[in-house]
Design an enzyme around this catalytic site. Structure first.
Site: not given
Length: 298
Positions: A9-10, A65, A67, A71, A94, A217, A275
C-alpha cells in the site's frame, strides 16, 4: 529461485514504504526471490490481487497497515487451501497491531529478508458470519475511530491520531445491553466496549497478557468492559486494561473460547481489523483453525 508476490500500500504509514522500496526489493533478491511488485490502487484491491495472483507464486509478502494485511488474507482465504502460499508481513501502517505477535525485526530491509526466508507457522483466523478478520472484531465505544479517522490525519499524527479522535468521541459514550454466549457459559449486562481477538495488542493498548495468547490454538480471546456507573468505576476499568488484570471487581472480563454468540437488542456496529464490518443484533463469531501460514521473525 522462488517466486514472490509483493503487494504493498503506497499510502500506508505516511507513505514511508516508497522511500524503502529499493532496499526491500534488494533484500528479496538476496534471498533468491524472483519478485513481482503490485502497488494497491484503492480499497479492496489487495484482496483482488491476492485472490487472482497468489496461486502462481511460492510466497506472498504484503506491506501496509493492518487493513492491507486484512485484505491480503481475505484474498488468500478465497483460494483452496492447497493454493494459499505462506504470507510474510512488512508492517508500515499507523498502529500495526497484528505485527506485534510476529517478533519481526525493526528495519524494512530486515523484515523483507524475514518475509522471504523465514519459517511460516500456522495461524487461526476469526470469522463473523461470512466475513473474516485477522486479529480483532470490536464493538462499542471508540470502535469507529479507526475507520472514521481520515488517512491524512493518520499520516500527519500517526498513532496520536487515534487518541485524539477517541477523546473527541468521549462525550458520546453509550452502552449496549448484550447477551454473550461462549464455551462453557453466558454473560448478560450493559457493556461499554468489547472485542474478540487473536492478538496480544489492539490499538497498541488493549489485549490479554501475551502468555495467554496463542495464534494457532483454535481459540479466540475476548475482553468485555462493563458500563461504569461513575468516574471512579471508569478509572478502575482503565487501570485494569492498562495492567491486563481482568477481574469482576474491575468491571473488565477476559475470556477464551472457540466461538462467541453476541446478541444485542439494537443494531450494533462491529469493526473487523479496524474497518466497518456491519451492524448486528446477533453476531456469530468463531475461530477457523490454522487456514493460513504466516512468517514469524523468530
Amino acid at each position: 529461485m522462488q517466486k514472490l508476490l509483493f503487494i504493498y500500500n503506497p499510502h500506508a504509514g505516511k507513505g514511508r514504504v516508497r522511500g524503502k522500496l529499493a532496499d526491500i526489493l534488494n533484500s528479496f533478491t538476496r534471498a533468491e526471490c524472483l519478485v513481482t511488485v503490485y502497488p494497491t490502487q484503492g480499497p479492496g484491491d489487495a484482496t483482488r490481487a491476492a485472490r487472482e495472483l497468489a496461486p502462481n507464486y511460492d510466497r506472498v509478502a504484503c506491506c501496509g497497515g493492518d487493513g492491507t494485511l486484512h485484505e491480503v488474507i481475505t484474498g488468500l482465504l478465497a483460494l483452496p487451501r492447497g493454493q494459499r502460499p505462506p504470507l510474510g508481513d512488512l508492517p508500515a501502517g499507523t498502529t500495526n497491531d497484528f505485527a506485534r505477535n510476529l517478533s519481526l525485526p525493526k528495519h524494512m530491509e530486515d523484515m523483507a529478508a524475514t518475509a522471504a526466508a523465514g519459517v511460516p507457522r500456522p495461524c487461526d483466523i476469526g470469522k463473523l458470519g461470512d466475513q473474516y478478520f485477522v486479529y480483532v472484531a470490536a464493538f462499542g465505544a471508540f470502535t469507529d475511530v479507526a475507520y472514521n479517522t481520515p488517512q491524512q490525519f493518520k499520516n500527519l499524527f500517526g498513532h496520536l491520531a487515534y487518541v485524539l479522535k477517541g477523546v473527541a468521541e468521549f462525550a458520546n459514550l453509550k452502552s449496549y445491553h448484550l447477551t454473550v454466549e461462549y464455551d462453557g457459559g453466558t454473560l448478560e449486562g450493559d457493556y461499554l466496549y468489547g472485542m474478540v481477538s487473536n492478538t496480544i495488542s489492539v490499538g497498541g493498548l488493549i489485549g490479554l497478557p501475551p502468555e495467554e495468547v496463542a495464534l494457532d490454538d483454535g481459540l479466540l480471546e475476548a475482553v468485555l468492559v462493563k458500563m461504569p456507573s461513575g468516574v471512579q468505576e471508569f478509572q478502575t476499568a482503565c487501570r485494569a486494561l492498562a495492567r491486563q488484570e481482568y477481574t469482576p471487581e474491575s468491571g473488565v472480563i477476559g475470556l477464551h473460547s472457540s466461538r462467541f454468540r453476541i446478541t444485542c437488542g439494537e443494531p450494533m456496529p462491529i469493526t473487523l481489523d479496524g474497518e466497518y464490518g456491519g451492524d448486528f443484533t446477533r453476531a456469530e463469531i468463531s475461530a477457523v483453525n490454522t487456514p493460513i501460514t504466516i512468517v514469524y521473525g523468530k
